[in-house]
Design an enzyme around this catalytic site. Structure first.
Site, PDB file in Angstrom:
ATOM      1  CG  LEU A 152      -3.857  21.141 -24.185  1.00 16.95           C
ATOM      2  CD1 LEU A 152      -2.939  21.138 -23.060  1.00 16.95           C
ATOM      3  CD2 LEU A 152      -3.575  20.176 -25.386  1.00 16.95           C
ATOM      4  CG  ASP A 153     -10.292  17.812 -25.505  1.00 22.54           C
ATOM      5  OD1 ASP A 153     -10.679  18.876 -26.026  1.00 22.54           O
ATOM      6  OD2 ASP A 153     -10.349  16.584 -25.944  1.00 22.54           O
ATOM      7  CE  LYS A 154     -13.963  20.142 -16.188  1.00 28.52           C
ATOM      8  NZ  LYS A 154     -15.278  19.879 -15.926  1.00 28.52           N
ATOM      9  CB  THR A 175      -6.172  16.910 -22.607  1.00 32.10           C
ATOM     10  OG1 THR A 175      -7.061  16.106 -23.386  1.00 32.10           O
ATOM     11  CG2 THR A 175      -4.804  16.567 -23.123  1.00 32.10           C
ATOM     12  NE  ARG A 222     -11.569  12.436 -25.226  1.00 34.89           N
ATOM     13  CZ  ARG A 222     -12.261  13.412 -24.286  1.00 34.89           C
ATOM     14  NH1 ARG A 222     -11.891  14.707 -24.189  1.00 34.89           N
ATOM     15  NH2 ARG A 222     -13.312  12.786 -23.721  1.00 34.89           N
TER      16      ARG A 222
END
Length: 327
Positions: free
Chosen positions: A143-145, A147, A247
């Protein structure tokens, strides 16, 4: 890569070496670190060297690459465990935590926390380690930082291979997210299919394009379940797993995610000026190692979502609700 910007103080008289000045300012970098990790130096927007002379009012920008540490160490970082057995650990990842170590983020990651939780020793790092992903044990997706939400990790090699196959083929797998976006989609539900390519103007960004085979194919199903003025509450299901996919696709739809610092709209001066990325990995459906049935893991709606929703309910007493088909 990390960057460092500052303007030379007006109190500086005459000219001084750039590296000497940087080392002298609070929170600056010492000269040995500058020599070992510097990648680019700009003075007033033009390329320069560490030996360049600078004076009062000069705008400096330095871009460097952090040196690789000797090992990845266990760290006693609290984890919100949703489920655990001998094969997997399912975590509700908090916003702001990086999934695995990489340049600029060698500590404080989910991997550091898992090593401590599992009672594992530090991992030595060498050039081969960086090539074959041994510096991110158990990580089968990310997961993105910024998110938050549910992420499953493997506790042994067999479990890692079992889970990795599902993420590779997208079979027996469902990843469902919730997002608060700015804008109102024209349709209550739909499928976004594009190629995703890196933005040539900014290597940190990606963009959605059609009519080409460049980049990687990406598919996202979306459903708008409520609208509040110029804001919408979305449920999203990934059919592929590309970097920044949701995104990028929300921006492509004309509804960028609220609080997105890369793809979002500016919120300065608005009621949501302090909003951080409103994207949350809500549900993961997956088959656990050796099992034929699916397990469903759900990460509770985070506080930052509830805060924004309370504000939206106050601003708009009645939401426009869509009742589109199920994802």
């Amino acid at each position: 890569m990390p960057s460092f910007k500052l303007t030379v103080s007006e109190t500086v008289s005459g000219k001084t070496r750039l590296d000497k000045y940087i080392a002298s300012v609070p929170d600056g970098m010492n000269r040995s670190k500058l020599k070992s990790g510097i990648k680019q130096i700009l003075v007033n927007g033009k390329a320069a060297k560490l030996s360049s002379k600078v004076g009062a009012g000069d705008a400096l920008e330095l871009i460097w690459e952090d040196s690789v540490p000797e090992d990845i160490s266990p760290e006693a970082i609290p984890l919100d465990i949703l489920y655990e057995d001998e094969n997997v650990t399912v975590v509700n990842k908090k916003q702001g935590m990086v999934t695995h170590p990489a340049n600029g983020n060698w500590s404080g990651t989910l991997v550091n926390a898992l090593l401590y939780h599992w009672g594992k020793a530090s991992l030595s790092i060498d050039s081969q380690t960086l090539q074959d992903a041994r510096h991110r044990p158990g990580i089968v997706h990310r997961l993105d930082k910024d998110t938050s939400g549910v992420i499953i990790t493997a506790r042994n090699r067999d479990a890692e291979e079992w889970l990795s196959r599902q993420f590779l083929t997208r079979s027996h797998l469902a990843k469902i997210y919730i997002a608060i976006v700015t804008g109102r989609p024209k349709c209550s539900s739909g499928v976004i299919e594009t190629q995703i390519v890196r933005d040539s103007g900014d290597r940190k960004r990606f963009k959605a394009v059609t009519g080409t085979t460049a980049g990687k194919y990406a598919c996202t199903r979306y459903q708008c379940i409520a609208q509040y003025g110029d804001y919408s509450l979305m449920v999203l299901r990934l059919k592929t797993g590309r970097t920044h996919q949701i995104r990028v696709h929300m921006k492509y739809l004309g509804c960028p995610i609220l609080g997105d610092p890369i793809y979002g709209r500016k919120t300065a001066g608005t009621v949501f000026a302090e909003a951080t990325l409103m994207l949350h990995a809500f549900i993961l459906k997956i088959r656990l190692p050796g099992e034929a049935v699916h397990h469903t893991f759900k990460a509770p709606v985070p506080a930052r979502f509830r805060k924004v929703m309370r504000t939206l309910h106050k601003m708009y007493k009645k939401a426009d609700r869509f009742t589109g088909g199920s994802l």
